[in-house]
Write an enzyme that holds these catalytic residues in place. Sequence first.
Site, PDB file in Angstrom:
ATOM      1  N   TRP A 130      -9.889  19.207  80.003  1.00 18.87           N
ATOM      2  CA  TRP A 130      -9.982  18.987  81.452  1.00 18.87           C
ATOM      3  C   TRP A 130      -8.739  19.597  82.107  1.00 18.87           C
ATOM      4  O   TRP A 130      -7.619  19.394  81.636  1.00 18.87           O
ATOM      5  CB  TRP A 130     -10.068  17.472  81.701  1.00 18.87           C
ATOM      6  CG  TRP A 130     -10.071  17.071  83.137  1.00 18.87           C
ATOM      7  CD1 TRP A 130     -10.827  17.597  84.137  1.00 18.87           C
ATOM      8  CD2 TRP A 130      -9.274  16.038  83.731  1.00 18.87           C
ATOM      9  NE1 TRP A 130     -10.556  16.950  85.323  1.00 18.87           N
ATOM     10  CE2 TRP A 130      -9.600  15.987  85.097  1.00 18.87           C
ATOM     11  CE3 TRP A 130      -8.325  15.153  83.237  1.00 18.87           C
ATOM     12  CZ2 TRP A 130      -9.013  15.090  85.977  1.00 18.87           C
ATOM     13  CZ3 TRP A 130      -7.744  14.257  84.110  1.00 18.87           C
ATOM     14  CH2 TRP A 130      -8.087  14.226  85.464  1.00 18.87           C
ATOM     15  N   ASP A 211      -9.765   9.873  75.474  1.00 17.18           N
ATOM     16  CA  ASP A 211     -10.137   9.832  76.895  1.00 17.18           C
ATOM     17  C   ASP A 211     -11.657   9.765  76.936  1.00 17.18           C
ATOM     18  O   ASP A 211     -12.337  10.708  76.518  1.00 17.18           O
ATOM     19  CB  ASP A 211      -9.619  11.107  77.585  1.00 17.18           C
ATOM     20  CG  ASP A 211      -9.979  11.133  79.071  1.00 17.18           C
ATOM     21  OD1 ASP A 211     -10.591  10.167  79.573  1.00 17.18           O
ATOM     22  OD2 ASP A 211      -9.649  12.138  79.739  1.00 17.18           O
ATOM     23  N   LYS A 246     -17.867   7.634  86.510  1.00 19.67           N
ATOM     24  CA  LYS A 246     -19.120   8.355  86.282  1.00 19.67           C
ATOM     25  C   LYS A 246     -20.261   7.401  85.921  1.00 19.67           C
ATOM     26  O   LYS A 246     -21.348   7.513  86.466  1.00 19.67           O
ATOM     27  CB  LYS A 246     -18.961   9.397  85.170  1.00 19.67           C
ATOM     28  CG  LYS A 246     -17.592  10.041  85.093  1.00 19.67           C
ATOM     29  CD  LYS A 246     -17.381  11.179  86.060  1.00 19.67           C
ATOM     30  CE  LYS A 246     -15.916  11.589  86.075  1.00 19.67           C
ATOM     31  NZ  LYS A 246     -15.628  12.847  86.711  1.00 19.67           N
TER      32      LYS A 246
HETATM   33  C1  LMR Z   1     -14.011  16.978  86.948  1.00 18.00           C
HETATM   34  O1  LMR Z   1     -13.580  17.330  85.857  1.00 18.00           O
HETATM   35  O2  LMR Z   1     -14.610  17.730  87.722  1.00 18.00           O
HETATM   36  C2  LMR Z   1     -13.848  15.538  87.381  1.00 18.00           C
HETATM   37  O3  LMR Z   1     -13.285  14.797  86.345  1.00 18.00           O
HETATM   38  C3  LMR Z   1     -13.143  15.397  88.666  1.00 18.00           C
HETATM   39  C4  LMR Z   1     -11.684  15.727  88.594  1.00 18.00           C
HETATM   40  O4  LMR Z   1     -10.893  14.869  88.990  1.00 18.00           O
HETATM   41  O5  LMR Z   1     -11.298  16.815  88.167  1.00 18.00           O
END
Ligand code: LMR
Length: 396
Positions: A130, A211, A246
Amino acid sequence: MFDAIEARPADPILGLSAAYKKDKNPNKVDLGVGVYKDESGNCPVMSAVKKAESLKLTEEDSKAYIAQAGPESYIKHTRELLLGNAHPVLREGRVSCVLAPGGSGSLRLAAEFINNNAPGSTIYVSDPSWANHVPLLSSAGLNLELYPYYDYASHSLDLDAMMASLQQAKKGDMVLLHGCCHNPCGADLNHNQWQAVTELALANGFTPFIDIAYQGLGDGLDEDAYGLRLMAEKLPELIICSSYSKNFGLYRDRVGSVTIITENSESCVAVGSQVVATAREIYSVPPAHGAFLVATILDDPELTTEWNDELTEMRDRINGLRKMLVQKLQETGVDKDYSFIQNEKGLFSFLGLSKAQVESLINDYSIYLVNSSRVNVAGINNANIDYLADSIAKVL
Ligand code: LMR
């Protein structure tokens, strides 16, 4: 004081929403920020959440601070949702759980807690991960190492490269793992692979830092927790950061948790006290609204069923959209096998496009996606799928 401060560019994920909103193209498609969307393109409030909110309106008789660790029933349900009702670590009193402001707040709280107690510890983060993991964890003072995770050529998890890299992780280090529905690639560890990483953690002594932000959106609530339950059973220590953004659709209410499994019940009490003390240094006490909603729903069997049914509908819709996208792309005649998208889990997959191709999708077709070519599958619907598949074929 502020004269020399320069503006930062828009966030690579959140910035896409603003750009999408401004776009006047009637065919525009939003596959950017990871929120669940229904067929009409709306990110809905779940019906059980609406009911819990109206209960809150009538029942809440004070706005005084809640307990530092969060409401007891919230903590009980969070532990059980993550670990299952009968996990041995629950009986052994080895699970500390603290309410935190959302998934990101949980990650930050856990990172600050680690840095308070073992400054400069190293955390291994998957490459890719992420987009906010690296800034969030490193700005909390952790030392970051990346481990390879995804093979872009075969569109699959590269376990050999991952395991070879994680050989370096030792006692005192942490390894960040996505509990399910890997963000951004959707390629999850299977049961054998979870077992292999668990054995490595046991042999080398590192602590997994899981996570889990999408429990219930992959294969099911229990199925998606396979890896963390296995690790909780086999390993002496585990850190879990979870989110209800989510699976309860509570994005803006910021509700998540830091759950830490310790070797024995004495250190569990000590760890819990350190986590709440760390939170006190940052934001003092957690927000109550979202936690109240989660606890109200999970305390009531009827609301729990209603929530679970809606979550199942969301999961089925996502998995159906994955199939539909693969089929529509095939029908355009593109010279590329997209069947991998069907096997991936959760909201995200990579389209495997170059930066220039992504830019073209955004600028020429008003299709918004992250520059890594990550798409939020839930942004697809019957009204935009043909336009989307044709546009992808054109940029290819
Ligand atoms: C994403 O990855 O799009 C979501 O988890 C929102 C974010 O905060 O980045």
